[in-house]
Design a protein around this motif. Structure first.
Motif, PDB file in Angstrom:
ATOM      1  N   UNK A  34      26.393   5.774 -24.403  1.00  0.00           N
ATOM      2  CA  UNK A  34      27.200   6.676 -25.231  1.00  0.00           C
ATOM      3  C   UNK A  34      27.003   6.377 -26.722  1.00  0.00           C
ATOM      4  N   UNK A  35      26.893   5.098 -27.070  1.00  0.00           N
ATOM      5  CA  UNK A  35      26.621   4.722 -28.461  1.00  0.00           C
ATOM      6  C   UNK A  35      25.213   5.160 -28.870  1.00  0.00           C
ATOM      7  N   UNK A  36      24.280   5.046 -27.925  1.00  0.00           N
ATOM      8  CA  UNK A  36      22.889   5.412 -28.197  1.00  0.00           C
ATOM      9  C   UNK A  36      22.745   6.904 -28.483  1.00  0.00           C
ATOM     10  N   UNK A  37      23.503   7.731 -27.773  1.00  0.00           N
ATOM     11  CA  UNK A  37      23.429   9.183 -27.932  1.00  0.00           C
ATOM     12  C   UNK A  37      23.724   9.599 -29.370  1.00  0.00           C
ATOM     13  N   UNK A  38      24.609   8.859 -30.038  1.00  0.00           N
ATOM     14  CA  UNK A  38      25.024   9.223 -31.401  1.00  0.00           C
ATOM     15  C   UNK A  38      24.269   8.441 -32.471  1.00  0.00           C
ATOM     16  N   UNK A  39      23.123   7.859 -32.112  1.00  0.00           N
ATOM     17  CA  UNK A  39      22.402   6.986 -33.040  1.00  0.00           C
ATOM     18  C   UNK A  39      21.895   7.729 -34.280  1.00  0.00           C
ATOM     19  N   UNK A 136      12.781   6.095 -28.465  1.00  0.00           N
ATOM     20  CA  UNK A 136      13.396   6.381 -27.171  1.00  0.00           C
ATOM     21  C   UNK A 136      14.265   7.638 -27.242  1.00  0.00           C
ATOM     22  N   UNK A 137      14.866   7.859 -28.405  1.00  0.00           N
ATOM     23  CA  UNK A 137      15.672   9.066 -28.592  1.00  0.00           C
ATOM     24  C   UNK A 137      14.798  10.317 -28.486  1.00  0.00           C
ATOM     25  N   UNK A 138      13.550  10.191 -28.947  1.00  0.00           N
ATOM     26  CA  UNK A 138      12.614  11.316 -28.813  1.00  0.00           C
ATOM     27  C   UNK A 138      12.422  11.696 -27.352  1.00  0.00           C
ATOM     28  N   UNK A 139      12.423  10.675 -26.478  1.00  0.00           N
ATOM     29  CA  UNK A 139      12.275  10.936 -25.046  1.00  0.00           C
ATOM     30  C   UNK A 139      13.389  11.810 -24.511  1.00  0.00           C
ATOM     31  N   UNK A 140      14.615  11.590 -25.002  1.00  0.00           N
ATOM     32  CA  UNK A 140      15.748  12.430 -24.600  1.00  0.00           C
ATOM     33  C   UNK A 140      15.576  13.863 -25.112  1.00  0.00           C
ATOM     34  N   UNK A 141      15.162  13.981 -26.372  1.00  0.00           N
ATOM     35  CA  UNK A 141      15.002  15.304 -26.991  1.00  0.00           C
ATOM     36  C   UNK A 141      13.923  16.120 -26.279  1.00  0.00           C
ATOM     37  N   UNK A 142      12.867  15.438 -25.828  1.00  0.00           N
ATOM     38  CA  UNK A 142      11.731  16.142 -25.234  1.00  0.00           C
ATOM     39  C   UNK A 142      11.989  16.656 -23.823  1.00  0.00           C
ATOM     40  N   UNK A 143      12.958  16.087 -23.120  1.00  0.00           N
ATOM     41  CA  UNK A 143      13.206  16.537 -21.740  1.00  0.00           C
ATOM     42  C   UNK A 143      13.570  18.017 -21.675  1.00  0.00           C
TER      43      UNK A 143
END
Length: 215
Positions: A34-39, A136-143
Motif C-alpha cells: 500500500x505504501x509502494x502504490x503511493x510512491x 518496479x512501479x513501471x511494471x505495475x503501470x504496464x500491466x
C-alpha cells in the motif's frame, strides 16, 4: 513451412503470471504494498523501507519479476507494431526477458562495485533502492497498458507515444527524487555526478539502442 506466431493465449499466461506476482507481493507484505502504490506522490515508502532493505528482498524480487515480464511484453508489442510482423517465435520472448534482466542486473552490479571501491556503499544502496522502486512501479503501470494493447483495441502510433511519455515521466520522477535526496553531495561532487550520468545512465541506453536497431 509454418510461421512461428505467438498467440494471445501466450500473452494471457504472461499477464496472469505478472498479476500473480503482484498479488503475492501484496499478500505477503500488504502494508508495504500500500505504501509502494503511493510512491510517486509520497516519499514515505522510500524513507521507511530503504533502511530495511536486504541483499535479497522477496518483495522487490516479486515486483522485479513482474517488471521483466511487463517490459518484455511491451517491447514485443512495440516491435510487432512498428515492423508489422507476426513471425517472432515464442522463445524470442524469453530471450527478450533474459536480455532485459541481464542488462539491469549487470548495471546494478557495476554500481554496487563502484560504491564499494569509493567506500560509499550506504549512499549507493539507498540510491539503487530508489531506482529499483520506480522501475518496479513501471511494471505495475504496464500491466493495464499491455492488456489494452493486446485485447481491447488496435494500437496506434499516438498511443505508443503517449505510453512512452508516461513511462518516461515515471522514470524522471524517480531520478529527480533520488538526486534531490542527495543534492548536497551532488553539489560538492558535480564533476563525478556528470561522469556517472554519462557512463552509467546515458551510455548503456545508447549502447542498448544501437544493439536493437542493428538487428
Amino acid at each position: 513451412m509454418l510461421r512461428d506466431i505467438i498467440s494471445n493465449d501466450f500473452f494471457t499466461i504472461m499477464l496472469v503470471v505478472g498479476m500473480a506476482l503482484i498479488a503475492t507481493a501484496k499478500l505477503t507484505s500488504p502494508k508495504r504494498f500500500n505504501d509502494f502504490i503511493s510512491v510517486l506522490g509520497n516519499s514515505k515508502y522510500l524513507k521507511i523501507y530503504s533502511r530495511e532493505q536486504k541483499f535479497f528482498d522477496k518483495f522487490d524480487a516479486l515486483l522485479f519479476a513482474n517488471l521483466i515480464i511487463s517490459v518484455s511484453l511491451f517491447c514485443y508489442i512495440s516491435f510487432k507494431f512498428f515492423t508489422n510482423t507476426n513471425t517472432i517465435s515464442p522463445d524470442t520472448m524469453f530471450k527478450i526477458s533474459f536480455g532485459i534482466s541481464v542488462f539491469i542486473l549487470i548495471k546494478v552490479f557495476i554500481e554496487r562495485l563502484i560504491g564499494s571501491l569509493f567506500e560509499i556503499d550506504a549512499i549507493i544502496d539507498q540510491y539503487l533502492f530508489q531506482k529499483i522502486s520506480y522501475k518496479n512501479y513501471l511494471g505495475l503501470v504496464l500491466i493495464p497498458i499491455n492488456a489494452l494493447l493486446l485485447f481491447s483495441f488496435r494500437p496506434t502510433l499516438t498511443f505508443f507515444y503517449v505510453t512512452v511519455i508516461l513511462l518516461f515521466i515515471v522514470i524522471l520522477i524517480g531520478l529527480v527524487t533520488s538526486f534531490k535526496a542527495h543534492q548536497s553531495l551532488i553539489k560538492h561532487n558535480f564533476f563525478y555526478f556528470i561522469l556517472y550520468l554519462c557512463a552509467l545512465e546515458i551510455a548503456p541506453c545508447i549502447i542498448l539502442y544501437k544493439v536493437i536497431i542493428s538487428k
